[in-house]
Design an enzyme around this catalytic site. Sequence first.
Site, PDB file in Angstrom:
ATOM      1  N   LYS A 125       0.843  -1.200   0.000  1.00  0.00           N
ATOM      2  CA  LYS A 125       0.000   0.000   0.000  1.00  0.00           C
ATOM      3  C   LYS A 125       0.879   1.251   0.000  1.00  0.00           C
ATOM      4  O   LYS A 125       1.742   1.418   0.859  1.00  0.00           O
ATOM      5  CB  LYS A 125      -0.851  -0.047   1.259  1.00  0.00           C
ATOM      6  CG  LYS A 125      -2.073   0.800   1.258  1.00  0.00           C
ATOM      7  CD  LYS A 125      -2.856   0.404   2.507  1.00  0.00           C
ATOM      8  CE  LYS A 125      -4.130   1.108   2.666  1.00  0.00           C
ATOM      9  NZ  LYS A 125      -4.799   0.733   3.906  1.00  0.00           N
TER      10      LYS A 125
HETATM   11  O1  LIG Z   1      -6.584   3.006   3.275  1.00  0.00           O
HETATM   12  C1  LIG Z   1      -7.606   2.474   2.893  1.00  0.00           C
HETATM   13  C2  LIG Z   1      -7.674   1.760   1.634  1.00  0.00           C
HETATM   14  O2  LIG Z   1      -6.498   1.825   0.991  1.00  0.00           O
HETATM   15  C3  LIG Z   1      -8.856   2.520   3.654  1.00  0.00           C
HETATM   16  O3  LIG Z   1      -9.436   1.257   3.661  1.00  0.00           O
HETATM   17  C4  LIG Z   1      -8.707   2.997   5.007  1.00  0.00           C
HETATM   18  O4  LIG Z   1      -8.101   1.988   5.724  1.00  0.00           O
HETATM   19  C5  LIG Z   1     -10.062   3.349   5.614  1.00  0.00           C
HETATM   20  O5  LIG Z   1     -11.120   3.223   4.700  1.00  0.00           O
HETATM   21  C6  LIG Z   1     -10.054   4.754   6.023  1.00  0.00           C
HETATM   22  O6  LIG Z   1      -8.888   5.068   6.731  1.00  0.00           O
HETATM   23  C7  LIG Z   1     -11.237   5.051   6.878  1.00  0.00           C
HETATM   24  O7  LIG Z   1     -11.560   6.358   6.587  1.00  0.00           O
HETATM   25  P1  LIG Z   1     -12.496   7.185   7.511  1.00  0.00           P
HETATM   26  O8  LIG Z   1     -13.754   6.404   7.730  1.00  0.00           O
HETATM   27  O9  LIG Z   1     -11.717   7.389   8.786  1.00  0.00           O
HETATM   28  O10 LIG Z   1     -12.719   8.449   6.761  1.00  0.00           O
END
Ligand SMILES: O=C(CO)[C@@H](O)[C@H](O)[C@H](O)[C@H](O)COP(=O)(O)O
Length: 354
Positions: A125
């Site tokens: 990632k």
């Molecule tokens: O980084 C990725 C995908 O690459 C996401 O899946 C990530 O882990 C999460 O969706 C986000 O960090 C969650 O976002 P949020 O709900 O805190 O706005």
Amino acid sequence: MEVVQRGQLFMISMSRKGRALGMITFAAPSQICFRSLQVVLEVLPATLRELVQSGKDIEAAYWELVIKDIQDACKLFESIYDETNGGDGYVSVEVSPRLADDTQGTVEAAKWLHKVVNRPNVYIKIPATAPCVPSIKEVISQGISVNVTLIFSLARYEEVIDAYLDGLEASGLSDLSRVTSVASFFVSRVDTLIDKMLEKIGTPEALDLRGKAAVAQAALAYQLYQKKFSGPRWDALVKKGAKKQRLLWASTSVKNPAYPDTLYVAPLIGPDTVSTMPDQALQAFVDHGAVSRTIDLNVSEAEGIYSALEKLGIDWNYVGTQLELEGVDSFKKSFDSLLDTLQEKANSLKLVSL
Ligand SMILES: O=C(CO)[C@@H](O)[C@H](O)[C@H](O)[C@H](O)COP(=O)(O)O
């Protein structure tokens, strides 16, 4: 379409032919590793003690725990990866977020992680920051599969697609079928920021656009996806087995309780997309979400919303830049806090401190 749950990791996905698929899974280190590190810390303090006593500093101990964790998760999803011929069943591990402005450092970290995890279904990632876009091209060209994270704007998304295409073209591989990628486009955070800007503007027209920007931009991202993954350039890569870089919807949980709880999932369902959902969003969708192709039902409405926001003075580039800064910062904070937790535990075990 199928919703699959294994432990804490979820996915909904629809294949090109509308056939139900297995799962693909993603989690930031803060999520997957924190959960598993809690288990490690509760059940296996000896592992940490051993690691630190062997002379490793906390960050090195962290990576050793993470790598084992990711390898175990890869094993868990291996059958899905095999059954779907490398289409699904991936596990992501992120390079250190401290490298988000370091092009070459990110390339080296990605190559190292790919080598030590040593599983076909691992995604490395990498954040879609300006310095890391060239890293994505380089890493893809080395035959390493990538989850590009923290995408907030159409402009940056196009650069990410180009980096993937450039990387595939630069690769010396005769068979590209095992080099895959997803582009993680963040959804809800766009509304969180733009809603605030609209409230500041305060006119009835501005207020009426609240809660519409994120889905509109995501729908346009899917249009871009379709455009870029067709035509002669793409067809030439397909002849070498290339797979499309799927769009992954991240940040899908609703932040404003006034909005429907499936707002960032239900309108974004379409072929080759991936919806990641935390528990709450998943439960809501399973309970009252409807499964059907929605992603391109309202394209002209999405275009109208996008340009209406521009006319009101919303600068999409500013929104993308601001959210990216906040996103990188929050990934760094999660990483730092995880290392602090680990260090505290090490100290409490009366281990060698840094
Ligand atoms: O980084 C990725 C995908 O690459 C996401 O899946 C990530 O882990 C999460 O969706 C986000 O960090 C969650 O976002 P949020 O709900 O805190 O706005």
